[in-house]
Design a protein around this motif. Structure first.
Motif, short mmCIF file in Angstrom:
data_model
loop_
_atom_site.label_atom_id
_atom_site.label_comp_id
_atom_site.label_asym_id
_atom_site.label_seq_id
_atom_site.Cartn_x
_atom_site.Cartn_y
_atom_site.Cartn_z
N ARG A 176 -0.85 -11.39 4.07
CA ARG A 176 0.13 -12.40 3.32
C ARG A 176 1.52 -12.51 3.92
O ARG A 176 1.99 -11.22 4.05
CB ARG A 176 -0.02 -12.15 1.98
CG ARG A 176 -1.19 -13.00 1.31
CD ARG A 176 -0.47 -14.56 1.23
NE ARG A 176 -1.61 -15.14 0.47
CZ ARG A 176 -1.25 -15.87 -0.69
NH1 ARG A 176 -0.22 -15.90 -1.35
NH2 ARG A 176 -2.36 -16.68 -1.20
N PHE B 21 4.31 -12.76 2.70
CA PHE B 21 5.30 -13.04 1.50
C PHE B 21 6.58 -13.45 1.69
O PHE B 21 6.97 -14.38 0.75
CB PHE B 21 5.32 -11.80 0.50
CG PHE B 21 3.87 -11.44 0.02
CD1 PHE B 21 3.08 -11.91 -0.90
CD2 PHE B 21 3.43 -10.27 0.94
CE1 PHE B 21 1.97 -11.50 -1.29
CE2 PHE B 21 2.01 -9.84 0.38
CZ PHE B 21 1.29 -10.32 -0.46
N ARG C 125 -0.49 -3.65 9.82
CA ARG C 125 1.03 -3.36 10.09
C ARG C 125 1.32 -3.01 11.46
O ARG C 125 2.40 -3.55 11.86
CB ARG C 125 1.27 -2.24 9.11
CG ARG C 125 1.17 -2.69 7.62
CD ARG C 125 1.23 -1.73 6.66
NE ARG C 125 0.08 -0.82 6.97
CZ ARG C 125 -0.04 0.53 6.17
NH1 ARG C 125 0.86 0.83 5.58
NH2 ARG C 125 -1.20 1.16 6.54
N PRO D 45 6.97 1.10 0.17
CA PRO D 45 6.18 0.02 0.54
C PRO D 45 6.30 -0.62 1.83
O PRO D 45 7.82 -0.57 2.02
CB PRO D 45 6.18 -0.94 -0.64
CG PRO D 45 7.71 -0.82 -1.24
CD PRO D 45 7.93 0.68 -1.00
N TRP E 113 7.03 -5.83 4.79
CA TRP E 113 6.47 -7.15 4.80
C TRP E 113 6.06 -7.81 3.29
O TRP E 113 5.53 -8.76 3.09
CB TRP E 113 5.28 -7.27 5.86
CG TRP E 113 5.62 -7.46 7.27
CD1 TRP E 113 6.31 -6.16 7.92
CD2 TRP E 113 6.00 -8.25 8.21
NE1 TRP E 113 6.87 -6.80 9.09
CE2 TRP E 113 6.55 -8.10 9.31
CE3 TRP E 113 5.50 -9.88 7.90
CZ2 TRP E 113 6.85 -9.06 10.15
CZ3 TRP E 113 5.89 -10.56 8.81
CH2 TRP E 113 6.30 -10.36 10.04
N TYR E 114 5.89 -6.90 2.25
CA TYR E 114 5.65 -7.57 0.97
C TYR E 114 6.79 -7.85 0.21
O TYR E 114 6.50 -8.94 -0.60
CB TYR E 114 5.29 -6.32 0.10
CG TYR E 114 3.82 -5.76 0.42
CD1 TYR E 114 2.72 -6.43 -0.17
CD2 TYR E 114 3.64 -4.74 0.96
CE1 TYR E 114 1.39 -5.94 0.10
CE2 TYR E 114 2.36 -4.25 1.22
CZ TYR E 114 1.32 -4.87 0.91
OH TYR E 114 -0.14 -4.33 1.02
N GLU E 115 8.06 -7.80 0.95
CA GLU E 115 9.15 -8.09 0.04
C GLU E 115 10.05 -9.03 1.15
O GLU E 115 10.47 -10.17 0.81
CB GLU E 115 10.11 -7.16 -0.54
CG GLU E 115 9.64 -6.49 -1.40
CD GLU E 115 9.81 -7.14 -2.92
OE1 GLU E 115 10.78 -7.84 -2.95
OE2 GLU E 115 9.04 -7.17 -3.80
#
Ligand SMILES: Cc1cc2nc3c(=O)[nH]c(=O)nc-3n(C[C@H](O)[C@H](O)[C@H](O)COP(=O)(O)O)c2cc1C
Length: 333
Positions: free
Chosen positions: A25, A27, A286, A312, A315-317
């Motif tokens: 995803r 995000f 990743r 983390p 790429w999640y945030e």
């Protein structure tokens, strides 16, 4: 001895090499004009194809909304997806959608009325047909990471006493029921794969599930983790991760291609996976976010921008903060 640039055929589709961009995803991408997908997605996946990736699996797309052309399936999103399929194939990659049934991990699948599951099956089917019509080479159903479909597979979660629970045969019915219809409504070469874990709650169940999915006509398996990370005892001479080890166990029990996953970031790790036949394909997540030219750089044997393994992952945030590019750019100056 298998090398990363050896080709592999899945259902008549020749993958030019063994590197797979795993579904991830995006995000912090914005989408265009209120739509989920947009130009940023086109650029992102086109870059990965240009970088030499053999197979690209797009981020999870929720099947809900496919019947009414809403959510990730608006007309605009479909046009973006069509462009992604076109561009990635133009650069010689094969490309697939990942389909899932929502990211709510708290859902109790035992309380869902049977009619709603049957509607979900209709959406799963329609999403595959749409993916085919948009130009994708196949779909991967996301039966992993504790989400909706994952819960159907795991006997600890699935306590249903109807057609969708009980025996293993019934626990996979949510997909196997619709397989024939997917085949009827897509091309002969359209690939249908499953992403799943091995440990649920023991290896024997995972192996049995994998074998039954193969028997029912699934074309490949992408082995990550199921409800939780595996509690395997990884032998001391196995040089890769515990999740890659799950893939190896499945690989020894099926004949369809298996994607090995997790922390495959260097040429050495990819070589260990393939030369030992721990898996048929190397799933890189990743590593490709850090360097879309990952595969090209494997070929050149230089300039690889290695994922730094932030925890983390940015790429999640906010992907713009991923330090891989900045740091390597400085080092390369
Ligand atoms: C930012 C991000 C988003 C992810 N999104 C998905 C997803 O949409 N679907 C999925 O099955 N896995 C998803 N994953 C898991 C990856 O596909 C992959 O299994 C995981 O990152 C391990 O591989 P790696 O060590 O090569 O990154 C995501 C991982 C990251 C870092």
């Amino acid at each position: 001895m298998t090398k990363f640039n050896d080709s592999l055929s899945i259902r008549g589709n020749v993958l030019k090499n063994r590197i797979v961009m795993l579904p991830m995803r995006t995000f912090s991408f914005n989408g265009d004009e209120g739509n989920f997908y947009g130009q940023e997605h086109i650029d992102h996946y086109t870059k990965a194809a240009k970088g030499g990736t053999g197979l690209i699996i797009l981020e999870a797309t929720d099947v809900s909304g496919v019947l009414t052309e809403e959510n990730q399936w608006t007309k605009y999103c479909q046009n973006v997806l069509k462009t992604i399929a076109y561009n990635t194939k133009f650069y010689g990659a094969k490309v697939m959608m990942q389909l899932f049934c929502g990211g709510d991990k708290t859902v109790d699948i035992n309380k869902i009325p049977k009619e709603n599951i049957e509607k979900k099956q209709k959406e799963m089917l329609e999403a595959a047909i749409k993916s085919y019509k948009l130009g994708f080479d196949g779909v991967e159903y996301h039966f992993a990471h504790g989400f909706y479909l994952c819960k159907f597979l795991d006997s600890r979660e699935n306590k249903r006493d109807d057609n969708f629970g009980g025996s293993l045969e019934k626990r996979i019915k949510i997909l196997t029921d619709i397989l024939a219809k997917i085949r009827e409504n897509t091309g002969d070469n359209f690939i249908v794969g499953v992403r799943m874990g091995l440990y649920m709650p023991n290896n024997e169940e995972g192996i049995a599930t994998a074998k039954l999915l193969e028997e029912k006509g699934v074309d490949f398996l992408d082995i990550t983790f199921g409800m939780e990370e595996p509690a395997n005892n990884v032998p001391s001479d196995f040089e890769l991760s515990h999740i890659a080890y799950s893939g190896y166990i499945i690989k020894q029990n099926v004949n369809i291609p298996v994607i090995g996953v997790y922390h495959l970031r260097t040429p050495e790790e990819i070589e260990i996976l393939l030369k030992n036949e721990y898996a048929d394909l190397a799933g890189v997540g990743r590593g490709i976010l850090a360097d879309p030219d990952f595969t090209k750089h494997l070929s050149y044997k230089k300039d690889l921008k290695k994922c730094l393994g932030c925890n983390p992952c940015f790429w999640y945030e906010d992907h713009t903060k991923c330090p891989a590019h900045t740091i390597h750019n400085i080092l390369n100056k």
